[in-house]
Design a protein around this motif. Structure first.
Motif, PDB file in Angstrom:
ATOM      1  N   SER A  40      26.516  96.997 -28.178  1.00 13.35           N
ATOM      2  CA  SER A  40      27.956  96.890 -28.401  1.00 13.35           C
ATOM      3  C   SER A  40      28.720  96.532 -27.132  1.00 13.35           C
ATOM      4  CB  SER A  40      28.492  98.207 -28.973  1.00 13.35           C
ATOM      5  OG  SER A  40      28.186  99.293 -28.108  1.00 13.35           O
ATOM      6  N   ASP A  41      28.137  96.834 -25.959  1.00  9.44           N
ATOM      7  CA  ASP A  41      28.810  96.506 -24.704  1.00  9.44           C
ATOM      8  C   ASP A  41      28.402  95.143 -24.157  1.00  9.44           C
ATOM      9  OD1 ASP A  41      26.236  96.994 -23.920  1.00  9.44           O
ATOM     10  OD2 ASP A  41      26.699  98.685 -22.603  1.00  9.44           O
ATOM     11  N   GLY A  42      27.588  94.390 -24.922  1.00 10.57           N
ATOM     12  CA  GLY A  42      27.210  93.045 -24.518  1.00 10.57           C
ATOM     13  C   GLY A  42      25.906  92.946 -23.764  1.00 10.57           C
ATOM     14  N   ARG A  43      25.304  94.064 -23.390  1.00 10.79           N
ATOM     15  CA  ARG A  43      24.038  94.020 -22.667  1.00 10.79           C
ATOM     16  C   ARG A  43      22.876  93.816 -23.635  1.00 10.79           C
ATOM     17  NH1 ARG A  43      24.050  99.355 -19.037  1.00 10.79           N
ATOM     18  NH2 ARG A  43      25.016 100.196 -20.947  1.00 10.79           N
ATOM     19  N   PRO A  44      21.766  93.221 -23.165  1.00 13.75           N
ATOM     20  CA  PRO A  44      20.607  93.013 -24.054  1.00 13.75           C
ATOM     21  C   PRO A  44      20.076  94.346 -24.573  1.00 13.75           C
ATOM     22  CG  PRO A  44      20.380  91.746 -22.033  1.00 13.75           C
ATOM     23  CD  PRO A  44      21.548  92.657 -21.823  1.00 13.75           C
TER      24      PRO A  44
END
Length: 255
Positions: free
Chosen positions: A97-101
């Motif tokens: 959800s925070d954009g990290r893989p």
């Protein structure tokens, strides 16, 4: 590299139980794995409990070599590699959800993947409350067996649980997907959709997994502090001269 092995039934198109292994030197083959047994004409090394294995896998493998040839096997391998790339690209595209893989994909050599096997684990930087074992259990609901493995081992000398790799924790887990010839692109599309559904379910049940893994880590740390009552190092019993595995009664009767 002490030995190189290949799966005859996974990638060689042979029957289950067929495999091949080559050792660089005889010293690399432990006596705990192979036992020297007498046979007509001299001694030989055996890997089985009753010193005998059916030859059907070898015959099937030889037939496939003759039937498909190098061109046929290359075509099958290219198809498997393309399907593995499809699954691998999906896992690399999944984001938190925070954009990290969300996943860390393994089995890469200088950026090139050399096997039709996809191995990955959840990104440890995300500190997720679930792991690959939980994913395995979820995937079974959709009739997929995606086995999860703990990246640790139990030290036989002191019963401690230790990390398998220097750059991973002992409680880290991973999973793998083996791409065989009978796995089609349509099946893999269903696999990807099953991944998406399971990941959504894991996110929704996050607090429950967090409490469950907290108890598991507590049990693991408690076991790791135990020690054997004996202060000396355990040693294997020496084998008598001419030792060989006992044949089963059925095998002896057939011979």
């Amino acid at each position: 590299v002490l030995s190189i092995s290949a799966s005859g039934h996974k990638f060689g198109e042979s029957v289950c139980g067929t495999g091949w292994v080559v050792w660089r030197q005889r010293q690399g083959l432990s006596d705990l794995v192979a036992a020297s047994v007498p046979c007509p004409g001299g001694q030989t090394d055996s890997f089985s409990l009753n010193s005998s294995r059916p030859a059907s896998g070898v015959f099937v493998q030889y037939y496939k070599f003759r039937r498909l040839g190098r061109t046929g096997y290359k075509s099958l391998c290219d198809n498997r590699m393309a399907n593995a790339r499809y699954v691998r690209d999906f896992l690399k595209s999944v984001k938190h959800s925070d954009g990290r893989p969300k996943f860390v994909v393994l089995n890469a050599l200088d950026g090139e993947f050399t096997l039709p096997v996809v191995s990955a684990y959840f990104n440890p930087k995300l500190d997720l409350p679930y792991d690959a074992i939980d994913l395995q259990n979820m995937m079974r609901r959709y009739h997929w067996n995606v086995p999860g493995y703990e990246m640790s081992f139990r030290d036989l000398e002191n019963e401690e649980t230790k990390p398998l790799f220097r750059d991973a924790l002992a409680d880290q887990t991973m999973f793998r997907v083996v791409i065989k010839t009978n796995v089609t692109r349509a099946m893999l599309q269903h696999l990807v959709e099953s991944f998406k559904l399971c990941l959504a379910d894991l996110e929704g049940l996050g607090p429950g997994f967090e409490s469950m893994h907290a108890r598991k880590r507590h049990r693991t740390s408690s076991k790791a502090t135990r020690r054997r009552p004996s202060s000396g190092r355990a040693t294997a019993r020496p084998r008598p001269t001419g030792w060989a595995p006992q044949r089963s009664a059925r095998a002896t009767a057939v011979q």
